[in-house]
Design an enzyme around this catalytic site. Structure first.
Site, short mmCIF file in Angstrom:
data_model
loop_
_atom_site.label_atom_id
_atom_site.label_comp_id
_atom_site.label_asym_id
_atom_site.label_seq_id
_atom_site.Cartn_x
_atom_site.Cartn_y
_atom_site.Cartn_z
N GLU A 216 -11.50 16.40 -6.88
CA GLU A 216 -12.40 17.42 -6.34
C GLU A 216 -13.84 17.07 -6.64
O GLU A 216 -14.19 16.68 -7.75
CB GLU A 216 -12.07 18.78 -6.96
CG GLU A 216 -12.97 19.88 -6.42
CD GLU A 216 -12.41 21.27 -6.65
OE1 GLU A 216 -11.27 21.40 -7.11
OE2 GLU A 216 -13.15 22.23 -6.37
N HIS B 280 -17.21 18.90 -6.74
CA HIS B 280 -17.57 20.31 -6.84
C HIS B 280 -19.01 20.42 -7.30
O HIS B 280 -19.46 19.64 -8.12
CB HIS B 280 -16.60 20.96 -7.86
CG HIS B 280 -16.67 22.44 -7.92
ND1 HIS B 280 -17.69 23.11 -8.53
CD2 HIS B 280 -15.80 23.38 -7.48
CE1 HIS B 280 -17.47 24.41 -8.44
NE2 HIS B 280 -16.33 24.61 -7.81
#
Lengths: 156, 374
Positions: free
Chosen positions: B141, B143
């Site tokens: 991820e 982010h």
């Protein structure tokens, strides 16, 4: 997260063993969007009407087992506290709480984290004491709840 | 091929907490209430009896997928390095956990596994052979406040280009296209005591940072997470201690707040620091990275109606036009899954004031449908 809703409102009751009131209980949820391995659950900061109840008088009931101390839970490295499940925090306090309304100051400590942290080694050696804010990233404030003691007692 | 749509059940964390929507109801919502959406993304430790949900559950899971016409897309997994409590988990122990999660994902029909942004590449590479064997793609991820331009992404791209593996990539979280703090987050700060001058300063600083005109030094956020950065900010504001790499920036933000707010309180400083949590990443980078995109988190904090356009919605703080255009231009044909995170900014009040997660996701799907069709 969910700080105002971690304690079920009608769950404050006295605990009874063989007719003696030995303490009280609260039903609680995990302050997160997920469950955690039980070993990470590090106890509570708990103060009722100004009286502090530290971790060594707390036990936690979850997964259909008898209440266990937080030293025992620390060893439950494969058992999981699932997100959906409510646990019961028991507090040893002979005589329990008086009838009526109580002011409860409360913070949960769960050592869940996003990956490696600078505090990791320190928390292996010296786990944070609940209430300091350390180990409570998902519930960083101590929250004050006003709860009425439910009259009926529960047998432990 | 076109972009496909789904929902991360992270969006329904509060409804699940209050037992308003169980897992089957969440699946039904995707299958029956969201036109043309069929993707299901879960956080394993949120949606499942973990670590083993049992064979009966697995059978029920596939029945639900059939009944509601839904598809398991991505399973999000976690990494708690203090699980054993008597030592910090080694990379190999983290990889063991990831391997168990990959097996669990495969058992439930998921094609992708998302690992957290802070998981070391070594851990992913250790688990990669199993992912390849089971044909599950691993995505890291990306982010906020990380940008797509940082080392976290390039090290993955370099590994893929060197080895040719098809099972390693990234999961961009569209919070990286956030360009100002969300209005619901700022309102939450104000209810907790931040002054309107401070929340306005947070937006102003975000705009200056985006334009490259902020009076604070630049800082590399490639390895930061918002949660960890907030811990650093708190420490700086209470003790003055700060990592030397962040010192100029942190002092610059503090001075900016002092220039905009009379006698600022700690919470006034804290809210202005939110301007640093934005990635200011580029749509061009995303377009170029499309071949490496495993799955997308369609992050949002508040969908409000677009003025003058009834029934059409936007998140005023996230630049979805740029993000979706980049995916389309890059030929992305995977899933964008709605990931609502704004519910936390309403939880300081009572049950009656809580956000409506189901409605928020429906609005986000309206926006995705409109932007991907354009």
């Amino acid at each position: 997260m969910f700080e105002n809703f971690l304690i079920r409102e009608d769950s404050l009751r006295n605990d009874e063993v063989d007719g003696d009131v030995v303490g009280f209980r609260l039903a609680v949820r995990n302050a997160n969007y997920r469950g955690v391995f039980l070993s990470l659950h590090n106890g509570y900061f708990l103060e009722v009407d100004g009286v502090s109840y530290p971790r060594d008088v707390q036990t936690f009931e979850i997964n259909g087992r008898e209440p266990r101390t937080f030293s025992e839970l620390r060893g439950q490295v494969w058992e999981h506290w699932d997100y959906d499940d409510e646990g019961v925090l028991h507090v040893a306090a002979p005589g329990g709480l008086a009838p009526g309304v109580h002011t409860v100051r409360f913070q949960q400590s769960v050592l869940a984290a996003y990956g490696y942290q600078p505090t990791d080694e320190e928390w292996v050696a010296n786990p944070p004491v609940p209430g300091t804010g350390a180990g409570s990233e998902k519930a960083p404030e101590i929250v004050v709840h006003t709860l009425e003691l439910t009259a009926e007692k529960e047998t432990v | 091929m076109a972009i496909k749509r789904g929902v991360s059940f992270y969006s329904y964390q509060q409804s699940q907490f209050f037992r308003e929507l169980d897992l089957e109801s969440q699946i039904r919502e995707v299958g029956e209430a969201l036109p043309d959406a069929d993707g299901v993304e879960i956080v394993d430790e949120m949606s499942l009896r973990y670590p083993d949900p049992g064979d009966e559950f697995v059978a029920r899971w596939f029945d639900w997928m059939d009944r509601y016409g839904t598809t398991p897309v991505t399973m999000d997994v976690c990494m708690d390095v203090l699980q054993f409590r008597d030592h910090v988990m080694t990379y190999e122990e983290c990889a063991d956990r990831l391997r168990r999660d990959i097996r669990l994902a495969e058992r439930l029909g998921f094609r992708n596994v998302r690992v957290l942004s802070v998981v070391p590449l070594e851990v992913m590479l250790s688990a990669l052979p199993l992912a390849e064997e089971l044909d599950v793609r691993l995505g890291k991820e990306i982010h906020q406040p990380m940008p797509l331009e940082g080392r976290q992404v390039t090290e993955i791209v370099e590994h893929v280009e060197r080895t040719g593996t098809r099972h390693l990539g990234i999961v961009p979280d569209f919070g990286i296209f956030g360009w100002r703090p969300s209005e619901v987050q700022l309102a939450w700060f104000e209810r907790r005591g931040a002054s309107p001058a401070a929340t306005a300063a947070a937006v102003e600083l975000a705009e200056l940072l985006r334009a490259g005109k902020a009076p604070v030094g630049a800082v590399d956020m490639s390895f930061s997470t918002a949660g960890n950065l907030r811990v650093d900010v708190k420490r700086f504001l209470t003790t003055g201690e700060v990592d030397p790499a962040f010192a100029d920036t942190f002092r610059g933000v503090k001075a900016f707040t002092e220039s905009r707010v009379d006698d600022p309180a700690e919470i006034d400083h804290t809210v202005v620091f939110e301007a640093l949590m934005l990635s200011n990443t580029s749509g061009d980078t995303l377009r170029e990275l499309v071949p490496h995109v495993v799955s997308v988190h369609g992050k949002f904090n508040n969908m409000s109606e677009i003025p003058g356009r009834p029934g059409q919605y936007q998140d005023i703080a996230i630049d979805y036009d740029t993000a979706i255009s980049a995916l389309v231009a890059g030929g992305y044909d995977g899933y964008v899954n709605s990931e609502y995170e704004g519910q936390r900014y309403f939880q300081d009040r009572g049950r009656a004031e809580l956000a409506d997660e189901v409605e928020q996701v429906r609005r986000h799907q309206e926006m995705l449908r409109r932007l991907t069709a354009a």
